[in-house]
Design an enzyme around this catalytic site. Structure first.
Site, PDB file in Angstrom:
ATOM      1  N   TYR A 275      79.544  32.225  35.360  1.00 22.99           N
ATOM      2  CA  TYR A 275      79.306  31.616  36.667  1.00 22.99           C
ATOM      3  C   TYR A 275      78.013  30.793  36.685  1.00 22.99           C
ATOM      4  O   TYR A 275      77.985  29.643  37.121  1.00 22.99           O
ATOM      5  CB  TYR A 275      79.239  32.694  37.759  1.00 22.99           C
ATOM      6  CG  TYR A 275      78.848  32.130  39.103  1.00 22.99           C
ATOM      7  CD1 TYR A 275      79.801  31.568  39.943  1.00 22.99           C
ATOM      8  CD2 TYR A 275      77.517  32.128  39.520  1.00 22.99           C
ATOM      9  CE1 TYR A 275      79.443  31.027  41.168  1.00 22.99           C
ATOM     10  CE2 TYR A 275      77.151  31.582  40.732  1.00 22.99           C
ATOM     11  CZ  TYR A 275      78.119  31.039  41.558  1.00 22.99           C
ATOM     12  OH  TYR A 275      77.753  30.491  42.759  1.00 22.99           O
ATOM     13  N   ASP A 310      86.935  33.821  40.717  1.00 19.54           N
ATOM     14  CA  ASP A 310      87.434  33.156  41.926  1.00 19.54           C
ATOM     15  C   ASP A 310      86.833  31.771  42.100  1.00 19.54           C
ATOM     16  O   ASP A 310      87.474  30.867  42.654  1.00 19.54           O
ATOM     17  CB  ASP A 310      87.114  34.010  43.153  1.00 19.54           C
ATOM     18  CG  ASP A 310      85.633  34.323  43.271  1.00 19.54           C
ATOM     19  OD1 ASP A 310      84.969  33.709  44.128  1.00 19.54           O
ATOM     20  OD2 ASP A 310      85.132  35.164  42.518  1.00 19.54           O
ATOM     21  N   LYS A 382      88.213  42.939  42.258  1.00 23.35           N
ATOM     22  CA  LYS A 382      87.699  42.356  43.494  1.00 23.35           C
ATOM     23  C   LYS A 382      88.499  41.094  43.804  1.00 23.35           C
ATOM     24  O   LYS A 382      88.480  40.131  43.052  1.00 23.35           O
ATOM     25  CB  LYS A 382      86.221  42.013  43.348  1.00 23.35           C
ATOM     26  CG  LYS A 382      85.622  41.388  44.605  1.00 23.35           C
ATOM     27  CD  LYS A 382      84.198  40.933  44.353  1.00 23.35           C
ATOM     28  CE  LYS A 382      83.684  40.107  45.506  1.00 23.35           C
ATOM     29  NZ  LYS A 382      82.406  39.453  45.204  1.00 23.35           N
TER      30      LYS A 382
END
Length: 543
Positions: A275, A310, A382
């Site tokens: 990320y 995500d 998650k």
């Protein structure tokens, strides 16, 4: 071998995926084991008890690490020069030594012989003290989870575990975040995440003290961690269920923030393998080296990491790029296992981000969510709500969030982040959060154990789509194994953003270890299994 699971996945294909992920990860792991960074060295100092900052806000950990680097380099680590200087005197504490070093009043050296042995012993004792404090905080969590069981650990062992409801606070002011977090817990939130101030990832120091001036979030500091943990403990006792606390171990200070999280008993930390590289332009080498140490600390502290796959789907198409999410999850799993994380600590991330205008979009979402569930059956997944296709039509947004909540229940997701109908319009008001919590409560209570009844047709759209995504994941992992993960990142494989290995922020903080390198915290974490260490300390180890 016969297929298994609801999706008829080929077990051999699943094993091959993990083997290929291990192959792709190995060069990165080797790099992390042979290099250090300024933040890894500062994390050792923080574990040893060094805290505070000068009048200008620059932490003493930065002053001390920089002084060592300027005089003798970091190739051997800070441990030997720092504890040698302490033993030689006249500075009695790390804080005294750091203050003197900031004024240019300390001469560091690389000790040899008996002096090196004494410095090594003193540094090891100091690191052991910090890790012991983390062990105690983990034991506190275990006691509270037993006394105040949350929904995923029901008092009745026969009762099904419910997904944890995850909600964000982000005012910028820790003293405003606290009442909002407590209110969220009273309304049903099981996990409270304090969003970090915009840009903190790019700071090469950890701010000090309680802060009130964050931007679109609140600074991650040890004092802010302490204050929020105490506030959530208070509301946990009031409600009779343990409320978990989440923050962010990412950016240029990832190892230090991980250490502070362990010391202050945070429960979850955002910690993704790519990320920071892709979305914050942190140097890839710096990120992977910092990450290994941070995950070792998380493993020891019993912290669940949340990964950030995500985010790929906010920049790439959620259908075309679905396999990149799975590949990243497999890599995150491999890096996590190597650093000591158990499956129960791998909060792998994914998201409900397919354009709702696409025909059969909900069936595709179910395919992707069920695939992740079956690939990682023991991971506390998650699941992230829709953001990319929230248009400002709050009624359509509320409906889309309900579909997301339904997908989460049907596919047995572990952690469901609350979707906001005002996503992308403004920072949510308390009333927005209340409605969002009402939405997820209704779906969760009405659908209950629907996952037991959800069995896709073997030749239907859902199962076929899942098998196709897995096949595409295998193809990509083969390429990454051949070309190298750093090359894949440079080519924009994940999130369509190109990040070259020698670009980005923080590369100047990467140092190759020399022979005789010492970081006693790494030595302890490398050689002690967290479960074995807890048992040796007389702590109960949950099954």
């Amino acid at each position: 071998m016969a297929p298994h699971g609801k999706l008829d996945l080929d077990p051999e294909a699943v094993r091959t995926a993990r083997r290929l992920a291990a192959r792709a990860a190995e060069p990165i792991i080797a790099m992390a084991r042979t290099h250090t960074t300024v933040s890894v060295e500062r994390a050792l100092l923080r574990l040893a008890g060094l805290a505070g900052a000068d009048d200008g806000g620059r932490p003493w950990a930065n002053h001390l690490a920089d002084a060592v680097r300027d005089q003798v380099g970091l190739e051997h680590g800070v441990a030997l020069p720092v504890w040698d200087a302490l033993l030689r005197g006249p500075h009695g504490t790390l804080a005294d030594l750091a203050g003197a070093a900031a004024r240019g009043g300390v001469s560091f050296r690389l000790p040899a012989g008996a002096d090196a042995d004494r410095a090594r012993a003193a540094a090891t004792a100091a690191a052991r003290g910090g890790i012991t404090r983390i062990d105690r905080r983990r034991a506190e969590r275990d006691r509270l989870l037993a006394e105040l069981p949350p929904p995923d650990r029901p008092a009745d062992p026969a009762a099904p575990a419910r997904p944890l409801v995850y909600l964000i606070v982000a005012t910028g002011d820790i003293h405003e975040d606290i009442p909002q977090a407590q209110a969220a817990a009273r309304e049903g939130a099981d996990v409270v995440a304090v969003i970090r101030s915009t840009g903190q990832s790019l700071l090469d120091f950890v701010p000090e003290g309680a802060t009130r001036e964050g931007y679109a979030g609140t600074y991650a500091t040890q004092e802010n961690f302490r204050l929020m943990r105490a506030a959530l403990d208070e509301v946990s006792r009031e409600l009779g269920r343990y409320v978990r606390l989440t923050n962010y171990a990412s950016g240029l200070c990832m190892p230090e923030i991980a250490a502070l999280a362990g010391l202050e008993r945070l429960d979850m930390m955002l910690n993704d393998c790519m990320y920071g590289i892709i979305f914050r332009d942190i140097n890839p080498r710096r990120t992977f080296i910092d990450q290994r140490f941070s995950r070792q600390v998380h493993a020891r502290a019993g912290i669940v990491i949340n990964t950030g796959e995500d985010n790929y789907l906010t920049t790439a198409d959620a259908v075309d790029a679905a396999h990149t999410v799975v590949v990243s999850q497999l890599l995150n799993e491999r890096f996590g296992h190597e650093a000591g994380l158990a499956d129960a600590q791998l909060g792998l991330g994914h998201a409900f981000e397919i354009d709702p205008k696409i025909p059969e979009s909900f069936r595709l979402e179910l395919a992707h969510a069920q695939l992740v569930r079956e690939l990682f059956p023991d991971a506390p997944l998650k699941y992230m709500p829709p953001t990319k296709h929230m248009t400002g039509n709050i009624f359509a947004g509320y409906l889309l969030d309900a579909f997301f909540n339904l997908a989460g229940v049907m596919t047995g997701q572990s952690i469901i982040l609350i979707g906001m109908m005002t996503e992308g319009i403004h920072t949510p008001w308390l009333s927005d959060r209340d409605l969002a919590l009402e939405n997820v409560r209704y779906v969760r209570d009405a659908c209950g154990g629907l996952a037991e009844d959800f069995v896709p047709r073997p030749d239907g759209v859902i199962a076929s789509r899942a098998r196709r995504v897995l096949a595409e994941s295998l193809e990509l992992l083969e390429r990454i194994g051949d070309d190298g993960l750093l090359t894949a990142i440079a080519e924009g494989t994940f999130g369509v953003t190109r990040r070259p290995p020698d670009g980005g922020k923080g590369l100047d903080g990467v140092v190759e270890r020399a022979g005789g390198y010492l970081n006693p915290a790494i030595d302890i974490l490398d050689t002690e299994n967290p479960q074995d260490a807890r048992a040796a300390a007389g702590q109960e180890v949950p099954a």
